[in-house]
Design an enzyme around this catalytic site. Structure first.
Site: not given
Ligand code: NAG
Ligand code: NAG
Ligand code: NAG
Ligand code: NAG
Ligand code: NAG
Ligand code: NAG
Ligand code: NAG
Ligand code: NAG
Ligand code: NAG
Ligand code: NAG
Ligand code: NAG
Length: 539
Positions: A440, A184, A400
């Site tokens: 994610h 991320s 995601d």
């Protein structure tokens, strides 16, 4: 480089030497600090000691020396970093772990598993303290240009450089190899480092990269606005999102030839939301959609294209509904500060009263012009990293619903457009893996195999102190070891096997495993039990 007595591809995590924990004192480190830096502590931790971290406590770790340093980065900013140095089992390697969202917090949850491999591990708070519970909050950036720069790149680079000096001083030995892992924001930090400081790492493992800061962060807000205001006829409710997710699965699961609840390529499905239209005025509107709501579904899954066909940002793959739901639901009393407002408000316009209704193409243009903190990692010419022998492993989950899978695909293609004309073959140093069903950075929908022991992942597993892939601690299953084999032995990963443990609890055994393929190859079903790797082939 040390001679290896191991079979090719095996990763040596054995210590070359032990070092006395008695060296873990301020006197060992202080002489090596740069003039901007001050030591907060240097404390040895034995096997029975508990390290009290901001989000959790770590115990039963291999013995280590815990160091904490504060660096003044400008007249108005400073960052901190933690450095954990194994005292029994140093593998002569160094690793930095990245961060998440806008949070400012040393990634202790990743440093702990790093110790089990024997890494000297470093992680920074990125220049401010804030919790992962406030990952979307960037109030710390308002009126703080230098603090933005720390978050953008300076804190990681400075921590890595000084951390290396302190590591080599502690062991009185050189580091053999230096690595990075992050997801991320951590993925962004990894790509930024490859672009800006190609010498920092030999190998970079970057997941679900939030690399296109100036576009992605504004798109977050754009996405939330599609479903506002909450009393509008186009507003979709939470229960409808669940209905949507079920319909996506119904229409898209079989596209890959196997109805196993795992959508192998969420962009390959020609989804028709019209099947969800309410078919009478008296229909139950929590289970069907009005025409206006169908329009919102289309907006959610469409790329953002602006004035003059300017491509701004891709959207999600089908199958990501469970997390998308969290991105588009705004509480009634928070409709003036919907999800995604932080970046334009606190970074770009630097105006606490900035109204989200004014988001438009000029926001993107201003963001690109300012790129506050120089956070965006959009320099696609990563040939200097290749030329010095660096290796980049990049991955992204197909389910995601926070950062669209397509943004990583877009990055890969931009790098290809930039490097192919230079005669560079991406596969020689940069390989990209999509992870069907993974959300994610971690976890998956419908029990899809997802675990590859990358950053953030061990902390999502039970029991505590999981490291690598228990039972499969090798380069074929552990993405970090895959990277090490590539960097140190020239063995490039052709596939990485993702694992799903029952209940994400490693003591409960393996539920399923499936190969991940080097993009653009995909795992194709060739027959047999689809929970086993033998049923799949990368093609
Ligand atoms: C750690 O605790 C265990 C169990 O209480 C004990 O047997 C062991 O001696 C302790 N080790 C050290 C280094 O204190
Ligand atoms: C960690 O340990 C501290 C001190 O013993 C304690 O106050 C705190 O509640 C613990 N935190 C967690 C998450 O267990
Ligand atoms: C770090 O250094 C800065 C600048 O000298 C100082 O303002 C700040 O209080 C220090 N932080 C810590 C945690 O010591
Ligand atoms: C040290 O401080 C100076 C002046 O504030 C700054 O220019 C420099 O970038 C800082 N060094 C690091 C490693 O942050
Ligand atoms: C940030 O948090 C750490 C604990 O994780 C603490 O030691 C440090 O003092 C904090 N820094 C500031 C500037 O508050
Ligand atoms: C939605 O709520 C706003 C503010 O209360 C109100 O002005 C508006 O008329 C409402 N719209 C609809 C469609 O109910
Ligand atoms: C509408 O559907 C929801 C979800 O299935 C159900 O909970 C609710 O009772 C239904 N409402 C009516 C009026 O049938
Ligand atoms: C769109 O293109 C036209 C014609 O080239 C140009 O005049 C205009 O400024 C462009 N608009 C934006 C927002 O860039
Ligand atoms: C960003 O980087 C560019 C090029 O290195 C530099 O000119 C600019 O001053 C930097 N801006 C910020 C806000 O750090
Ligand atoms: C993990 O599985 C083991 C073995 O079944 C069990 O004892 C333990 O409670 C599980 N842990 C969690 C957190 O569920
Ligand atoms: C795969 O695993 C799932 C969950 O354990 C199970 O329901 C399914 O029957 C398995 N499929 C096959 C082909 O064995």
């Amino acid at each position: 480089m040390r001679p290896s007595l191991l079979l090719a591809g095996a990763i040596n995590l054995v210590a070359t030497q032990a070092i006395s924990a008695s060296r873990c004192t301020p006197e060992t480190f202080t002489p090596h600090l740069s003039s901007n830096a001050s030591l907060i502590y240097a404390v040895p931790y034995g096997p029975n000691d508990t390290f009290v971290g901001p989000l959790g406590n770590y115990t039963d770790l291999p013995e280590y020396c815990a160091v904490y340093v504060n660096v003044s980065s400008s007249a108005t900013s400073s960052y901190e970093f933690g450095l954990w140095l194994p005292t029994e089992t140093w593998n002569k390697r160094y690793i930095a772990y990245g961060n998440g969202g806008f949070t400012g917090m040393v990634a202790f949850a990743d440093m702990a598993p790093g110790l089990f491999y024997g890494f000297a591990t470093v992680s920074t708070n990125t220049g401010h303290n804030s919790s992962v519970m406030e990952a979307g909050d960037a109030g710390w950036a308002l009126n703080k240009p230098e603090v933005r720069t720390d978050w953008g790149w300076r804190a990681l680079h400075g921590s890595v450089e000084l951390g290396k000096v302190l590591t080599e001083a502690f062991y009185s030995e050189d580091i053999d190899y230096s690595y990075y892992a992050g997801c991320s924001t951590g993925g962004r930090q990894g790509l930024k480092s490859v672009q800006m400081f190609p010498d920092d790492f030999d190998g970079v493992l970057a997941g679900a990269c939030a690399w296109w800061t100036t576009h992605q962060q504004n798109w977050d807000l754009k996405l939330a606005t599609y479903n506002l205001p909450n009393n509008a006829s186009h507003h979709i409710t939470e229960s409808q999102m669940d209905v949507l997710a079920a319909e996506v699965l119904r229409q898209c699961d079989g596209v890959d030839g196997v109805e196993d609840n795992i959508i192998m390529n969420g962009y390959a499905c020609d989804f028709r939301p019209e099947t969800l239209l309410c078919d009478s005025p008296s229909a139950n509107t929590s289970t069907c959609f009005s025409a206006d709501q169908i329009d919102t579904v289309y907006k959610i899954y469409s790329p953002w294209v602006e004035t003059n066909d300017s491509f701004v940002f891709p959207s999600f793959a089908y199958g990501a509904e469970a997390q998308i739901e969290l991105m588009i639901m705004t509480d009634d009393d928070e409709q003036d500060s919907p999800s995604g407002i932080a970046y334009p408000r606190d970074f770009v316009y630097n105006d606490a009263d900035w109204p989200w209704q004014s988001l438009d193409f000029s926001t993107i243009q201003l963001s690109d012009q300012l790129d506050p903190g120089n956070a965006t990692a959009a320099d696609f010419d990563i040939s200097p990293f290749k030329n010095k022998g660096g290796k980049l492993l990049h991955y992204h989950g197909f389910a995601d619903g926070e950062i669209p899978t397509g943004s990583s695909i877009y990055f890969y293609k931009q790098a290809q457009k930039t490097l192919t004309p230079q005669g560079i073959e991406l596969d020689d140093f940069y390989r990209f893996f999509l992870i069907p069903g993974m959300q994610h950075c971690q976890d998956s929908v419908h029990d899809a195999p997802w675990y590859i022991a990358s950053a953030n992942q061990p902390g999502a597993m039970e029991p505590s102190n999981v490291w690598s892939v228990p039972g499969f601690r090798d380069r074929k299953h552990d993405s970090l070891m895959a990277l090490m084999a590539w960097v140190e032995q020239g063995i490039a990963p052709e596939e990485i096997i993702a694992t799903k443990f029952y209940n994400d609890n490693t003591t409960e055994g393996v539920q399923a495993q499936r190969p991940l393929c080097v993009y653009p190859k995909e795992a194709k079903y060739i027959g047999g039990n689809w929970n086993e790797t033998t049923a799949w082939e990368c093609k």
